[in-house]
Design an enzyme around this catalytic site. Structure first.
Site, PDB file in Angstrom:
ATOM      1  N   SER A  98      41.158  43.658  35.257  1.00 52.27           N
ATOM      2  CA  SER A  98      40.630  43.090  36.485  1.00 52.27           C
ATOM      3  C   SER A  98      39.151  43.446  36.658  1.00 52.27           C
ATOM      4  O   SER A  98      38.333  43.116  35.821  1.00 52.27           O
ATOM      5  CB  SER A  98      41.499  43.573  37.653  1.00 52.27           C
ATOM      6  OG  SER A  98      41.268  42.846  38.810  1.00 52.27           O
ATOM      7  N   HIS A 123      41.756  38.138  34.998  1.00 56.76           N
ATOM      8  CA  HIS A 123      42.570  37.271  35.859  1.00 56.76           C
ATOM      9  C   HIS A 123      41.783  36.946  37.121  1.00 56.76           C
ATOM     10  O   HIS A 123      40.684  37.444  37.320  1.00 56.76           O
ATOM     11  CB  HIS A 123      43.929  37.908  36.181  1.00 56.76           C
ATOM     12  CG  HIS A 123      43.854  39.181  36.977  1.00 56.76           C
ATOM     13  ND1 HIS A 123      44.960  39.906  37.310  1.00 56.76           N
ATOM     14  CD2 HIS A 123      42.815  39.864  37.515  1.00 56.76           C
ATOM     15  CE1 HIS A 123      44.614  40.967  38.014  1.00 56.76           C
ATOM     16  NE2 HIS A 123      43.319  40.958  38.149  1.00 56.76           N
TER      17      HIS A 123
END
Length: 196
Positions: A98, A123
């Site tokens: 992330s 993501h």
């Protein structure tokens, strides 16, 4: 919480005890480990600024093992990495997920590394909202703006198109060290203190 090891060094003036992180800082090494949140970000930023003020001609080594975390805290680290004059080498060990993947890919070009068994996860940002419909709409718009900003940074760092990043970050996208290198998020894989 895990106890922080202490290192004892001998010098002509006697012994000196350091916690391991302070000792690593003497060698211009910063450990970014655990979830990214404001307190951790402030500590990382302070170390970056200190090392840059000490000698902006020397590289700073940022070791990353993090599941990601708060985007604003991560972007504060990102902005500082770009603000200082020192080159920042990033070395992924374990996981850079992330927001941590954004930081790993934001090291100085040519100096972004991962250890062989590292993973990088990209993501879309996540968040939640409750309250009145208008408040939920405001939060949803902010998440979309954040996604656009993060994907632009990843595109700039990797050489991939924003469209490809939009597609590839639609769901969790786990990359091995080699896949992250092929994607352009890192420059090389480090093995036995050598580049692969």
């Amino acid at each position: 919480m895990y106890p922080v090891p202490t290192v004892i060094e001998q010098s002509s003036r006697g012994e000196r005890a350091y916690d391991i992180y302070s000792r690593l800082l003497k060698d211009r090494i910063i450990m970014l480990s655990g979830p990214i949140e404001d307190n951790m970000a402030n500590a990382i930023i302070a170390q970056l600024l200190f090392l840059d003020a000490q000698d902006s001609g020397k590289d700073i080594y940022l070791y990353i093992n993090s599941p990601g975390g708060v985007v604003t805290a991560g972007l504060a680290i990102y902005d500082t990495m770009n603000f200082i004059k020192s080159d920042v080498q990033t070395i992924v060990m374990g996981m850079a997920a992330s927001m941590a993947s954004v930081l790993a890919s934001s090291g100085t070009k040519g100096k972004r590394f991962a250890l062989p068994n590292s993973e990088i996860l990209i993501h879309q940002p996540s968040g939640g909202a409750q309250g009145q419909q208008t408040e939920i709409e405001i939060v949803a718009e902010e998440i979309l703006k954040t996604r656009k900003k993060i994907n632009q940074i990843l595109a700039d760092n990797s050489g991939q198109s924003v469209e490809k990043l939009n597609h590839d970050t639609e769901r969790d996208n786990y990359l091995s060290a080699q896949e992250a290198k092929d994607y352009g998020l890192i420059d090389d894989i480090m093995e036995n203190n050598k580049l692969k």
